[in-house]
Design an enzyme around this catalytic site. Structure first.
Site, PDB file in Angstrom:
ATOM      1  N   ARG A 124     -12.446  -5.882   0.905  1.00 21.89           N
ATOM      2  CA  ARG A 124     -11.520  -6.350  -0.123  1.00 21.89           C
ATOM      3  C   ARG A 124     -11.334  -7.859   0.047  1.00 21.89           C
ATOM      4  NH1 ARG A 124      -5.203  -6.640  -0.109  1.00 21.89           N
ATOM      5  NH2 ARG A 124      -4.946  -7.404  -2.229  1.00 21.89           N
ATOM      6  N   HIS A 178      -4.687 -13.362  -5.792  1.00 16.04           N
ATOM      7  CA  HIS A 178      -3.998 -13.332  -4.505  1.00 16.04           C
ATOM      8  C   HIS A 178      -3.377 -14.718  -4.296  1.00 16.04           C
ATOM      9  CE1 HIS A 178      -3.941 -10.972  -0.491  1.00 16.04           C
ATOM     10  NE2 HIS A 178      -3.106 -11.989  -0.347  1.00 16.04           N
ATOM     11  N   GLU A 223       0.629  -7.970  -4.779  1.00 13.66           N
ATOM     12  CA  GLU A 223       2.043  -8.133  -4.434  1.00 13.66           C
ATOM     13  C   GLU A 223       2.862  -8.968  -5.423  1.00 13.66           C
ATOM     14  OE1 GLU A 223       2.212  -9.547  -0.383  1.00 13.66           O
ATOM     15  OE2 GLU A 223       1.390  -7.691   0.412  1.00 13.66           O
ATOM     16  N   ASN A 253       0.285  -2.240   0.282  1.00 12.28           N
ATOM     17  CA  ASN A 253       0.261  -3.031   1.515  1.00 12.28           C
ATOM     18  C   ASN A 253       1.482  -2.644   2.328  1.00 12.28           C
ATOM     19  OD1 ASN A 253      -1.925  -4.285   0.386  1.00 12.28           O
ATOM     20  ND2 ASN A 253      -0.902  -6.235  -0.005  1.00 12.28           N
ATOM     21  N   TYR A 295       3.478  -3.055   6.073  1.00 10.58           N
ATOM     22  CA  TYR A 295       3.591  -3.708   7.380  1.00 10.58           C
ATOM     23  C   TYR A 295       4.737  -3.149   8.217  1.00 10.58           C
ATOM     24  CZ  TYR A 295       0.022  -6.895   5.881  1.00 10.58           C
ATOM     25  OH  TYR A 295      -1.181  -7.391   5.473  1.00 10.58           O
ATOM     26  N   GLU A 334      -3.744  -3.155   2.587  1.00 11.56           N
ATOM     27  CA  GLU A 334      -3.479  -4.038   3.730  1.00 11.56           C
ATOM     28  C   GLU A 334      -2.586  -3.300   4.708  1.00 11.56           C
ATOM     29  OE1 GLU A 334      -1.712  -7.904   2.952  1.00 11.56           O
ATOM     30  OE2 GLU A 334      -3.053  -8.218   1.252  1.00 11.56           O
ATOM     31  N   TRP A 337      -5.780  -5.385   7.577  1.00 12.51           N
ATOM     32  CA  TRP A 337      -5.503  -6.806   7.420  1.00 12.51           C
ATOM     33  C   TRP A 337      -5.401  -7.396   8.814  1.00 12.51           C
ATOM     34  CZ3 TRP A 337      -5.626 -10.037   3.344  1.00 12.51           C
ATOM     35  CH2 TRP A 337      -5.289 -11.369   3.625  1.00 12.51           C
ATOM     36  N   GLU A 389      -2.000 -18.096   7.476  1.00 14.84           N
ATOM     37  CA  GLU A 389      -0.940 -17.160   7.113  1.00 14.84           C
ATOM     38  C   GLU A 389       0.158 -17.891   6.320  1.00 14.84           C
ATOM     39  OE1 GLU A 389      -0.611 -14.023   6.760  1.00 14.84           O
ATOM     40  OE2 GLU A 389       1.533 -14.149   6.352  1.00 14.84           O
ATOM     41  N   TRP A 390      -0.216 -18.387   5.162  1.00 17.23           N
ATOM     42  CA  TRP A 390       0.723 -18.958   4.188  1.00 17.23           C
ATOM     43  C   TRP A 390       1.692 -19.948   4.835  1.00 17.23           C
ATOM     44  CZ3 TRP A 390      -1.930 -18.057   0.096  1.00 17.23           C
ATOM     45  CH2 TRP A 390      -2.605 -16.856  -0.065  1.00 17.23           C
TER      46      TRP A 390
HETATM   47  C1  FCB Z   1       0.712  -9.940   2.771  1.00 12.18           C
HETATM   48  C2  FCB Z   1      -0.309 -10.794   2.069  1.00 12.18           C
HETATM   49  C3  FCB Z   1      -1.481 -11.190   2.923  1.00 12.18           C
HETATM   50  C4  FCB Z   1      -1.056 -11.514   4.335  1.00 12.18           C
HETATM   51  C5  FCB Z   1      -0.178 -10.441   4.900  1.00 12.18           C
HETATM   52  C6  FCB Z   1       0.240 -10.663   6.315  1.00 12.18           C
HETATM   53  O1  FCB Z   1       1.943 -10.057   2.138  1.00 12.18           O
HETATM   54  O2  FCB Z   1      -0.805 -10.108   0.937  1.00 12.18           O
HETATM   55  O3  FCB Z   1      -2.141 -12.247   2.287  1.00 12.18           O
HETATM   56  O4  FCB Z   1      -0.451 -12.752   4.355  1.00 12.18           O
HETATM   57  O5  FCB Z   1       0.950 -10.268   4.101  1.00 12.18           O
END
Ligand code: FCB
Length: 456
Positions: free
Chosen positions: A75, A119, A164, A297, A299, A357, A404, A411-412
């Site tokens: 992906r 994205h 997202e 996604n 986490y 993710e 992921w 990381e943003w």
């Molecule tokens: C998600 C994002 C991905 C990555 C993970 C940790 O929100 O889609 O790009 O940053 O978190």
């Protein structure tokens, strides 16, 4: 035997801005993330995406890594400004060709491409015209989806419109943590609506261009649990679930925007009235277009504690997490993944689900033996795959899992400080080192099951 279904789609995920670098190569236009990262104070380590993992130049090596891992699918996302440098109009052939070559390389390696169209890297030119709060951006997205699906549709069957929408709207336009860094609640709900609308309008366009296409959207959902049995904490949960999860799920599955959340927003002044000014006739039907799958996604869970009464007046907490936490400070809690999948399947019946993710940030680097012993990621991976398998046992049509991430990346707002990869990236040399988690994943994929020992 703890086996997955035979056709289970094992994959890894990345996104364009986080790995590609080469942000001004071959006619790529500026994105909102280039602009945002160049603004002092926005990225915690002061970094940017100019080089990232240099995947734009090293993609062959990265495809070889995936082939070694044995994954069945990859992906990745397309950088909209690489293909349409100003967002709409003239196509940049060099940018489009990059993705075409990548797709060919993946297919040659026996890996199925799974494409995310958006994205987060909106062309800056579209932001200058108003960005997602402007309805025109939705039509620009549909044109872009048309360009991509025409070009790649002979080889790419599986498409994700957006990644997202909660992050796009709330982090981008509400609290300013993400590009374009606006802090304007008025823009948040319009952005959410226009991303959902553009999804709904793009689905038939992709289907028309791609034979046997499977099209869906990816949401980041946040299962909420009350910290205590108090009514206040239950109410905090309802609000969280409403604004984070149901605001997106309900319209996608034909229920419109949740009335209780609209009322919350009217009460707290975020909306002037319950008439949503950005919704036009036909929008809700367009958003509720049937899809082929839902991407999730996951986490962590959210433990909700009311802030409406002082802690001392609230009921004692019954949920006391003293848990393992990742470098993002996110609690490691796999059972909520099972619960969420089962809930989605029974309540919304979205059809096949993919975990698009799932992963964790730990900074573990190479040891003296040159290897990367990321034990905590190994444990995270195992527990979340157990939770996925449990959902399948309970009847959820879970069709695949994408870790992921393939490799450490940008990381943003945290820059390169948070490492989510199964492959370690030495950013100075751009050397890639598969971590222990990558070795485990390779073995799991090969066995299609969880009864796998990791060689020391
Ligand atoms: C998600 C994002 C991905 C990555 C993970 C940790 O929100 O889609 O790009 O940053 O978190």
């Amino acid at each position: 035997m703890r086996q997955f279904p035979n056709d289970f789609l094992w994959g890894v995920a990345t996104s364009a801005f986080q790995i590609e670098g080469a942000t001004s190569a071959d006619g790529r236009g500026e994105s909102i993330w280039d602009r945002f990262a160049a603004t002092p104070g926005k990225i915690s380590d002061g970094s940017d995406g100019k080089v990232a993992c240099d995947h734009y130049h090293r993609w062959r090596e990265d495809v070889a890594l995936m082939r070694w891992l044995g994954v069945k699918s990859y992906r990745f996302s397309v950088a909209w400004p690489r293909v349409l440098p100003t967002g709409r109009g003239a196509v940049n052939a060099a940018g489009l060709d990059f993705y075409s070559r990548l797709v060919d390389g993946l297919l040659d390696a026996g890996i199925e491409p799974f494409v995310t169209l958006y994205h987060w890297d909106l062309p800056q030119a579209l932001q200058d015209l108003g960005g997602w709060p402007s309805r025109d951006t939705a039509s620009a997205f549909v044109e872009y989806a048309d360009v991509m699906s025409r070009k790649l549709g002979d080889r790419v069957k599986r498409w994700i419109t957006h990644n997202e929408p909660w992050c796009i709207s709330v982090l981008g336009y509400g609290n300013g943590e993400h590009a374009p860094g606006h802090k304007n609640w008025g823009e948040v709900l319009a952005t959410a609506h226009h991303t959902l609308l553009s999804h709904g309008q793009a689905v038939p366009v992709i289907r028309a261009n791609v034979k046997n296409a499977e099209v869906g959207i990816t949401l980041n959902l946040s299962p909420a649990e009350p910290a205590s049995p108090s009514p206040e904490d239950a109410e905090a949960c309802r609000r969280h679930d409403g604004s984070f999860n149901r605001w997106f799920l309900d319209p996608l599955y034909g229920r419109g925007y949740p009335k209780d959340v609209v009322e919350d927003y009217v009460k707290d002044g975020r909306l002037a009235s319950s008439a949503l000014p950005f919704v036009r006739d036909g929008d809700m039907a367009a958003i509720a277009v049937p899809t082929d799958f839902l991407g999730i996604n996951y986490y962590s869970r959210a433990i909700m504690r009311s802030d409406r009464i002082p802690e001392s007046q609230n009921a004692p907490r019954t949920v006391h997490p003293e848990p393992e936490r990742t470098d993002m400070d996110w609690e490691v809690y796999a059972p909520a993944l099972t619960r969420m999948l089962v809930h989605l399947h029974t309540d919304y019946q979205p059809g096949p689900l993919y975990i698009t993710e799932n992963g964790c940030a730990y900074a573990t680097g190479p040891s003296e033996d040159g290897k990367v012993h990321d034990d905590k990621r190994v444990a995270y991976l195992r527990s979340h795959l157990e939770a996925s398998l449990e959902a399948i046992r309970q009847g959820v049509p879970l069709a695949g899992y994408f870790a992921w991430s393939l490799m450490d990346n940008f990381e943003w707002a945290f820059g390169y400080q948070k490492r989510f990869g199964m492959v370690y990236v030495d950013y100075d040399s751009q050397r890639r080192i598969p971590k222990d988690s990558a070795h485990l994943y390779k073995a799991l994929v090969e066995k299609n099951g969880l009864d796998v020992e990791l060689a020391a």
